[in-house]
Design a protein around this motif. Sequence first.
Motif, PDB file in Angstrom:
ATOM      1  N   ILE A  93     -19.272  34.603   8.676  1.00  0.00           N
ATOM      2  CA  ILE A  93     -18.370  35.538   8.977  1.00  0.00           C
ATOM      3  C   ILE A  93     -18.169  35.479  10.782  1.00  0.00           C
ATOM      4  O   ILE A  93     -19.043  35.559  11.343  1.00  0.00           O
ATOM      5  N   ALA A  94     -17.044  35.616  11.084  1.00  0.00           N
ATOM      6  CA  ALA A  94     -16.607  35.532  12.497  1.00  0.00           C
ATOM      7  C   ALA A  94     -15.447  36.212  12.912  1.00  0.00           C
ATOM      8  O   ALA A  94     -14.676  36.742  12.285  1.00  0.00           O
ATOM      9  N   ASP A  95     -15.305  36.411  14.158  1.00  0.00           N
ATOM     10  CA  ASP A  95     -14.388  36.962  14.884  1.00  0.00           C
ATOM     11  C   ASP A  95     -12.980  36.114  15.184  1.00  0.00           C
ATOM     12  O   ASP A  95     -13.426  34.942  15.245  1.00  0.00           O
ATOM     13  N   SER A  96     -11.763  36.535  15.049  1.00  0.00           N
ATOM     14  CA  SER A  96     -10.830  35.686  15.427  1.00  0.00           C
ATOM     15  C   SER A  96     -10.951  35.287  16.745  1.00  0.00           C
ATOM     16  O   SER A  96     -10.075  34.091  16.985  1.00  0.00           O
ATOM     17  N   GLU A  97     -11.541  35.528  17.699  1.00  0.00           N
ATOM     18  CA  GLU A  97     -11.443  35.002  19.113  1.00  0.00           C
ATOM     19  C   GLU A  97     -11.926  33.789  19.120  1.00  0.00           C
ATOM     20  O   GLU A  97     -11.761  32.961  20.106  1.00  0.00           O
ATOM     21  N   CYS A  98     -12.666  33.332  18.323  1.00  0.00           N
ATOM     22  CA  CYS A  98     -13.236  32.096  17.911  1.00  0.00           C
ATOM     23  C   CYS A  98     -12.158  31.062  18.037  1.00  0.00           C
ATOM     24  O   CYS A  98     -12.561  29.823  17.985  1.00  0.00           O
ATOM     25  N   CYS A  99     -11.029  31.237  17.881  1.00  0.00           N
ATOM     26  CA  CYS A  99     -10.107  30.458  17.534  1.00  0.00           C
ATOM     27  C   CYS A  99      -9.594  29.505  18.865  1.00  0.00           C
ATOM     28  O   CYS A  99      -9.153  28.638  19.072  1.00  0.00           O
ATOM     29  N   PHE A 100     -10.306  30.053  20.066  1.00  0.00           N
ATOM     30  CA  PHE A 100      -9.899  29.403  21.350  1.00  0.00           C
ATOM     31  C   PHE A 100     -11.135  28.848  21.972  1.00  0.00           C
ATOM     32  O   PHE A 100     -11.481  28.945  23.298  1.00  0.00           O
ATOM     33  N   LEU A 101     -11.895  28.389  21.091  1.00  0.00           N
ATOM     34  CA  LEU A 101     -13.270  27.607  21.680  1.00  0.00           C
ATOM     35  C   LEU A 101     -12.700  26.367  22.459  1.00  0.00           C
ATOM     36  O   LEU A 101     -11.660  25.660  22.049  1.00  0.00           O
ATOM     37  N   THR A 102     -13.606  25.964  23.203  1.00  0.00           N
ATOM     38  CA  THR A 102     -13.084  24.626  24.050  1.00  0.00           C
ATOM     39  C   THR A 102     -13.675  23.337  23.230  1.00  0.00           C
ATOM     40  O   THR A 102     -14.250  23.472  22.081  1.00  0.00           O
ATOM     41  N   ARG A 103     -12.901  22.231  23.505  1.00  0.00           N
ATOM     42  CA  ARG A 103     -13.259  21.121  22.734  1.00  0.00           C
ATOM     43  C   ARG A 103     -14.805  20.756  22.371  1.00  0.00           C
ATOM     44  O   ARG A 103     -15.330  20.471  21.367  1.00  0.00           O
ATOM     45  N   THR A 104     -15.540  20.866  23.685  1.00  0.00           N
ATOM     46  CA  THR A 104     -17.024  20.859  23.463  1.00  0.00           C
ATOM     47  C   THR A 104     -17.551  21.788  22.180  1.00  0.00           C
ATOM     48  O   THR A 104     -18.536  21.555  21.486  1.00  0.00           O
ATOM     49  N   ASP A 105     -17.290  23.060  22.398  1.00  0.00           N
ATOM     50  CA  ASP A 105     -17.683  24.117  21.665  1.00  0.00           C
ATOM     51  C   ASP A 105     -17.116  23.799  20.363  1.00  0.00           C
ATOM     52  O   ASP A 105     -17.942  24.314  19.392  1.00  0.00           O
TER      53      ASP A 105
ATOM     54  N   PHE B 167       5.904  29.294  -4.473  1.00  0.00           N
ATOM     55  CA  PHE B 167       6.710  29.920  -5.540  1.00  0.00           C
ATOM     56  C   PHE B 167       6.417  31.192  -6.229  1.00  0.00           C
ATOM     57  O   PHE B 167       7.231  32.003  -6.360  1.00  0.00           O
ATOM     58  N   LYS B 168       4.777  31.260  -6.281  1.00  0.00           N
ATOM     59  CA  LYS B 168       4.542  32.755  -6.902  1.00  0.00           C
ATOM     60  C   LYS B 168       4.667  33.800  -5.826  1.00  0.00           C
ATOM     61  O   LYS B 168       4.565  35.238  -6.322  1.00  0.00           O
ATOM     62  N   GLY B 169       5.318  33.569  -4.699  1.00  0.00           N
ATOM     63  CA  GLY B 169       5.159  34.617  -3.610  1.00  0.00           C
ATOM     64  C   GLY B 169       4.070  35.129  -2.962  1.00  0.00           C
ATOM     65  O   GLY B 169       4.012  36.069  -2.148  1.00  0.00           O
ATOM     66  N   ILE B 170       3.030  34.242  -2.829  1.00  0.00           N
ATOM     67  CA  ILE B 170       2.005  34.418  -2.202  1.00  0.00           C
ATOM     68  C   ILE B 170       2.004  33.768  -0.651  1.00  0.00           C
ATOM     69  O   ILE B 170       2.443  32.785  -0.617  1.00  0.00           O
ATOM     70  N   VAL B 171       1.791  34.622   0.225  1.00  0.00           N
ATOM     71  CA  VAL B 171       2.150  34.075   1.859  1.00  0.00           C
ATOM     72  C   VAL B 171       1.119  33.039   1.920  1.00  0.00           C
ATOM     73  O   VAL B 171      -0.182  33.565   2.013  1.00  0.00           O
ATOM     74  N   LEU B 172       1.142  31.967   2.576  1.00  0.00           N
ATOM     75  CA  LEU B 172       0.172  31.013   3.002  1.00  0.00           C
ATOM     76  C   LEU B 172       0.661  30.450   4.192  1.00  0.00           C
ATOM     77  O   LEU B 172       1.906  30.018   4.454  1.00  0.00           O
ATOM     78  N   GLN B 173       0.095  30.458   5.224  1.00  0.00           N
ATOM     79  CA  GLN B 173       0.306  30.130   6.399  1.00  0.00           C
ATOM     80  C   GLN B 173      -0.977  29.185   6.929  1.00  0.00           C
ATOM     81  O   GLN B 173      -2.018  29.260   6.977  1.00  0.00           O
ATOM     82  N   GLU B 174      -0.547  28.042   7.955  1.00  0.00           N
ATOM     83  CA  GLU B 174      -1.477  27.327   8.427  1.00  0.00           C
ATOM     84  C   GLU B 174      -1.280  27.410  10.191  1.00  0.00           C
ATOM     85  O   GLU B 174      -0.206  27.515  10.609  1.00  0.00           O
ATOM     86  N   HIS B 175      -2.440  27.930  10.877  1.00  0.00           N
ATOM     87  CA  HIS B 175      -2.458  28.051  12.176  1.00  0.00           C
ATOM     88  C   HIS B 175      -3.293  27.025  12.853  1.00  0.00           C
ATOM     89  O   HIS B 175      -4.352  26.492  12.444  1.00  0.00           O
ATOM     90  N   SER B 176      -2.471  26.338  13.755  1.00  0.00           N
ATOM     91  CA  SER B 176      -3.231  25.388  14.858  1.00  0.00           C
ATOM     92  C   SER B 176      -3.563  26.051  16.138  1.00  0.00           C
ATOM     93  O   SER B 176      -2.834  26.936  16.607  1.00  0.00           O
ATOM     94  N   PHE B 177      -4.924  25.717  16.855  1.00  0.00           N
ATOM     95  CA  PHE B 177      -5.227  26.093  17.878  1.00  0.00           C
ATOM     96  C   PHE B 177      -5.367  24.878  18.999  1.00  0.00           C
ATOM     97  O   PHE B 177      -5.487  23.701  18.801  1.00  0.00           O
ATOM     98  N   PRO B 178      -5.339  25.450  20.165  1.00  0.00           N
ATOM     99  CA  PRO B 178      -5.565  24.536  21.225  1.00  0.00           C
ATOM    100  C   PRO B 178      -6.656  23.549  21.353  1.00  0.00           C
ATOM    101  O   PRO B 178      -6.791  22.591  21.933  1.00  0.00           O
ATOM    102  N   ASN B 179      -7.812  23.877  20.479  1.00  0.00           N
ATOM    103  CA  ASN B 179      -9.059  23.170  20.455  1.00  0.00           C
ATOM    104  C   ASN B 179      -8.972  21.947  19.463  1.00  0.00           C
ATOM    105  O   ASN B 179     -10.159  21.606  18.951  1.00  0.00           O
ATOM    106  N   ASP B 180      -7.812  21.750  19.085  1.00  0.00           N
ATOM    107  CA  ASP B 180      -7.724  20.781  18.067  1.00  0.00           C
ATOM    108  C   ASP B 180      -8.310  21.249  16.635  1.00  0.00           C
ATOM    109  O   ASP B 180      -8.810  20.281  15.769  1.00  0.00           O
TER     110      ASP B 180
END
Length: 914
Positions: free
Chosen positions: A367-379, A432-445
């Motif tokens: 379990i993690a917080d969404s802020e982890c999306c902005f880790l540096t590349r080393t992290d 097709f079934k109407g289920i919302v699916l999204q892919e999210h890309s972040f600056p840390n690759d």
Amino acid sequence: MRCFETGALWLMTTLISTFADTFEEIQAECLGNRVQFTLPGSLSLLEVYAVNNTQTVLLTPFLAAQCGYTQKSDPWGNMIVSASLQSCFAEKQGDKEIKVAMKFKLYKLSTLSEKVHEVSKSCSYTMASREILCDTNFMEVSIRNAIPDVKAAPVKQWSIDMPNLKLWRIILFTPEERAFDKETIEQKGYSLYSSPTRLVMRSPYNMAETYARHIEEIDMMVFKSVVLFRERWMMTIVESAAVCPTSGASVEGDTIFWRLPLRITPLVSSEFEILEVHMGVNGRRLTPNEMASHSYNMRLTESHVVVGIPIGAPDGYFKSHTLKDQYHISYTIEPMLELLWREGVDKTKYTVLFPMTTPLTPWPPQIADSECCFLTRTDCFTLFVSMLVFMRSETEPDQKMFDVFLGYFLPDVELLSVTIGSELITVPELIFKGIVLQEHSFPNDTKAFSLQIPFSEPHVQIKKVHLDKTTYTLPVVFGFTVLPDHSSFSHSAELETSVTDTVLPKAEGSCHQDHFDMHVAFGSVPSSELKIKLGQTELNDEILQQFEHHLNKTHLTIVVPFLSPVVALESVQLTGIEGRIDVKMYNSMNNWKFNDVSLTCTFLVKLSECFPNGTVTVVLPKLESVQYLPGELSLRDPTCKPYYNEDHFAYFRYNVTSCGTTRKFVEDTMIYENEITSKTDPLPQTSELEPEPEYRFIVSCVYVANATESMIFHAVSHFKEPHADVGKGELSVSLKLSQDMVYKLFYHEGDYPLLKFLKQPLYFEVGMDHSRDSKMAVGLENCWATLTKDKESKPRWDLIVDGCPKGPEQTKIRPVIADDRIDIPDHFKRFEVKMLDFTEKDRSSTNDAANTMRRVFIHCDVLICHTENTADGRCYKQCMSPLNPQISSSRVRRSSRLSEEDLRHVSLGPILLI
């Protein structure tokens, strides 16, 4: 165990991409004793050729390792081809000017055409006395030739004035000595090149004539040789050796440490001096400032060069892997060390390119917080999978759903499918079934996936924790693939959230002529958890098929005949039979009980019937207030038991002249009377009076002149005394449905509604019930089907019109032959119906319930006629032949229309079609 994978890296992977008509430049650069060509990822590389002035040679992996070439790709799709300046096809102009030329065959997918590009690079490089290169797939040593001159004592460079001194033998050490000629070692995969100024020896790794040594705790591969030159009486010996590390890296915390011995004993003597030590990455030497900016460090101990590399450094890359269906990651980087030492007057330059990959590291979900999306590349080295599940009730209160956030993954991971419950759904099917699916890309690759699954999904498990709270649970399995090898792994999770919900199940009903209509609204309780009891019978799929019903996710509507076993019959009155149905509801998960509902109705039905031939039939329902078994009932004659009985009723059939029936005359009528009783074991005698039977039903039949009148029984008991109505008896006809095509077994009234398949033929019989008059006959005038009991309702499907089938594909008249059941065939008519068209026509019907249930009723107008009176052709009609409609077999038509008084109407149903 070794912590790193090292060795030859030759990727023959074809990079599939299209490129524009404008050619993107292939970069070529000199990197010390190597030259490197970089092809952008937008080009699709098919083949690589080595080129010199005289030939063009296709480089296979075997030839590349033998001749000093390497090929690899980076995570961004670029193809990198490098060559030693001493490679087989390099064009040398002395020791300083060297030209390397390559040809690349490229493929254009859009036009299915090929292009060949030739690129060359000239490099100026001053070679040391000895050059040793440890590349990823070969070991190479280059030595300046220095032999004694026959005429002078000082050491000189080999003179070109001695052309007769020729290469004779090569001795390879395994470490035992083995001698070969030049042609033999080249066939084995080694490379040997001799010029007036240099001798070059090259070997791929793990060859038969190489051997391993453990030097200063580091495993190293040794390629050692002695080359013999001779001419008559003179012989010259040139020794060469290449020693390359195969281990030496380790992981400590978040740092990779690489150790390389300073004293490589097969290469140095006791007296040598380290002049320079440099570090590089991917073949490029780094300056001290570049090393510091990337947090690289290098230090010298008494015995080793030690390099420290932080995991996640930008010159390397992370890679996804799968192991035992689990997600793992690794980090790969290719550091380089260059050492320069001196022995006497000669210098040795030692270059090592050492690709290393950290051991696979598993990353289980956390379990993690969404802020982890902005880790540096080393992290990014601390990647993990997180699952954040919450209900979007605030923004979309009417569309409750699981909102799933799944991350973080490397760019080479793709989501392929999601298994919801037991159903595997691919990504296109999700959309097709109407289920919302999204892919999210972040600056840390890195990237993540979000998914929204509504609570209405069939596989969502619903549990009532409290009467005012519901827990929604959904097991899901996410299926992933790792590119480019398409290995797969999965991640299982159980989504769960609770919702306050106060809508409780509710039941209500209404009374009809011969049945109860009950309606149960499920409220917020899932239908899979709500259990419903009718009386003492719990409803399930099998029980429901016995009733006409409509079931969906929100409610149940069910029609219960009053003689059903689930109905409690309370009494028999002059106004009819009083029946009660009890509806109980509870939650199967926790046995919580909801409000019970009871409905009592009075049904006006005729329970007995008197026939002209003296036969009497009685249907006696079991009353809840009296303790007896229907099979224990009897008439006055104790041997006259029920003709047929079940747990909830008894059926008697007897003649007025039997079973103790009494007769008396009243004016011009005869009254026959009997009684049905149930006796129990005698109780202890408490009085002189004989105890009454526990229950008693009095049945009377009144015959008047040439007609018959039947009276429903009188019932006398300790509890209630039912009364009877008087009715008229007459010659009657009936419509029956046979259980098969031989017309031996028929369905009874209590069997309806019946369940049949759409294309299943149905076999009907119309006949006079009790007549023995052979001069009477039955004729079918019209037969049709409707969706309700009302014979006049619409839509209507004609089966028989004017005595003949409407269509031979739909209805067929079947013959009637005398047998042990039928004495007079003229008293019966039979026809067969295929039911398919009943649901395919008239979709505009406003009776939605009927259409949903596919409920069909059959109606017929029947004519009873005299067989000897053929004037109007009522009894014997002949219809057009379906094989030849032009031929009519003297069909007799009526001279006038029949009136309603001439016809008798019979109906049957409902029949449920599935």
